[in-house]
Design an enzyme around this catalytic site. Structure first.
Site, PDB file in Angstrom:
ATOM      1  CG  HIS A  82      -0.285  -3.869   5.269  1.00  0.00           C
ATOM      2  ND1 HIS A  82      -1.122  -3.455   4.281  1.00  0.00           N
ATOM      3  CD2 HIS A  82       0.130  -5.115   4.915  1.00  0.00           C
ATOM      4  CE1 HIS A  82      -1.240  -4.401   3.354  1.00  0.00           C
ATOM      5  NE2 HIS A  82      -0.485  -5.425   3.710  1.00  0.00           N
ATOM      6  CD  GLU A 133      -0.745   0.568   4.393  1.00  0.00           C
ATOM      7  OE1 GLU A 133      -0.052  -0.465   4.455  1.00  0.00           O
ATOM      8  OE2 GLU A 133      -1.983   0.542   4.190  1.00  0.00           O
ATOM      9  CD  GLU A 154      -2.602  -3.228   9.058  1.00  0.00           C
ATOM     10  OE1 GLU A 154      -2.046  -2.121   8.882  1.00  0.00           O
ATOM     11  OE2 GLU A 154      -3.348  -3.756   8.214  1.00  0.00           O
ATOM     12  CG  HIS A 164      -2.048  -0.998   1.084  1.00  0.00           C
ATOM     13  ND1 HIS A 164      -2.538  -1.726   2.142  1.00  0.00           N
ATOM     14  CD2 HIS A 164      -2.768  -1.385  -0.020  1.00  0.00           C
ATOM     15  CE1 HIS A 164      -3.519  -2.516   1.701  1.00  0.00           C
ATOM     16  NE2 HIS A 164      -3.669  -2.333   0.398  1.00  0.00           N
ATOM     17  NE  ARG A 173      -6.465   0.174   0.249  1.00  0.00           N
ATOM     18  CZ  ARG A 173      -6.315  -0.523   1.378  1.00  0.00           C
ATOM     19  NH1 ARG A 173      -5.694   0.005   2.413  1.00  0.00           N
ATOM     20  NH2 ARG A 173      -6.780  -1.754   1.473  1.00  0.00           N
TER      21      ARG A 173
END
Ligand code: 0X9
Ligand code: ZN
Length: 319
Positions: free
Chosen positions: A196, A70, A270, A67, A126
């Site tokens: 991410h 990020e 994440e 993405h 993104r």
């Protein structure tokens, strides 16, 4: 390379220079390879960290930046490679043991076209940059484009959506490059990590269903070990568990596709933060985020090493 600043974000041209520089300077254990080309024909370069060994080595895969926005993820991939090199020169036993049995493949930026776009045009971009609808809309969410329960959850068939799943499974060149690599090496890949931000989570499969993954108890235990290792570094809380429960159901993710291919230890990280800065994590948090993430990633890699090389993992290394 000696002066590279790991505590700032870097545009793609600097990351390309860094990849070249690292592979040149540390050629005895870091080499660069071409995974494929992006939609806009840019080379997707990855680094292979490897040391000579008698063993038939298994593979750990780490990708960052699927993405575009990020940015902390590519920063982590670079930090990770830097740490492997530094620790290697320090003769660190932890890293020596791992590299006896495992080769680590690092793709610092998966979605290069999107990453560049997020630097030059739209910070919160993104997706990738492929054209759809005769140029009326751009970009596929590459983490919805894998061939696993494709386009059923949190995915859109509308090309202007941020979660556009593409025209078909694996329609995108970036997805295809990853799929071809993983399929060709699937017998050897034992661990697949995809980085991410944000939310501070270590996610286990599945994303596409609320059902539990194969060997769930063990996989969840490993994710929890990693989360607590991360928390120990700076006291930042990370939670572990299935993606579909902690976040939302999503189909077509790389993690689920890899897991269903038979690779148990497939995790989505994440990274920071918890929602105050979201995708625009301030640069002064790069270092602490990378330090704690390093602890989590090393915990998983060490677990996998012990599991697949039970006798060899703790062998003393002589130089
Ligand atoms: O929605 C996503 O693709 C990821 N979250 S993000 O905010 N970084 O976009 C999560 C993907 C998790 N994937 C699986 N658990 N399979
Ligand atoms: Zn993401």
């Amino acid at each position: 390379i000696n002066e590279y600043n790991y505590t700032t974000y870097h545009p793609m041209n600097e990351i390309y220079d860094w990849i070249n520089g690292i592979a040149k300077k540390h050629s005895q254990f870091v080499t660069q390879h071409l995974l494929g080309l992006t939609y806009e024909s840019r080379p997707m370069q990855y680094l292979k960290i490897s040391q000579p060994s008698e063993n038939h080595k298994k593979i750990v895969w780490i990708d960052c930046g699927i993405h575009a926005r990020e940015w902390i993820a590519p920063a982590f991939c670079q930090w990770f490679v830097k740490e492997q090199i530094v620790q290697n020169y320090q003769n660190d036993q932890r890293i020596r043991k791992i590299l006896q049995n495992l080769d680590i493949y690092v793709l610092p930026v998966l979605n290069i076209d999107g990453y560049i776009y997020s630097w030059t045009k739209e910070r919160l971009w993104r997706k990738n940059r492929s054209q759809y609808g005769n140029g009326t809309c751009y970009g596929v969410d590459l983490n919805r484009n894998f061939n696993v329960s494709w386009c059923t959850h949190r995915s859109s068939t509308n090309c202007s959506s941020n979660s556009f799943c593409g025209s078909s499974p694996v329609s995108e060149p970036e997805t295809r490059a990853v799929v071809e690599f993983v399929e060709s090496r699937k017998a050897d890949i034992v661990c697949f990590l995809t980085m991410h931000s944000y939310s501070q989570l270590i996610l286990t499969a599945y994303g596409y269903s609320t059902g539990l993954s194969r060997n769930y108890n063990e996989i969840f235990k490993v994710a929890e070990m990693a989360a607590s290792a991360m928390e120990k570094i700076h006291g930042t809380k990370y939670r572990a568990g299935p993606f579909s429960k902690l976040l939302y159901e999503a189909s077509g993710t790389s993690q689920d596709w890899v897991h269903d291919l038979g690779i148990d230890f497939s995790f989505t990280f994440e990274l920071r933060d918890n929602g105050s800065h979201k995708f625009t994590l301030p640069e002064d948090q790069i270092q602490p985020t990378c330090e704690e993430t390093m602890a989590g990633v090393m915990t998983i890699i060490e677990y996998v090493n012990e599991k697949y090389f039970p006798n060899k993992a703790s062998t003393t290394v002589f130089n």
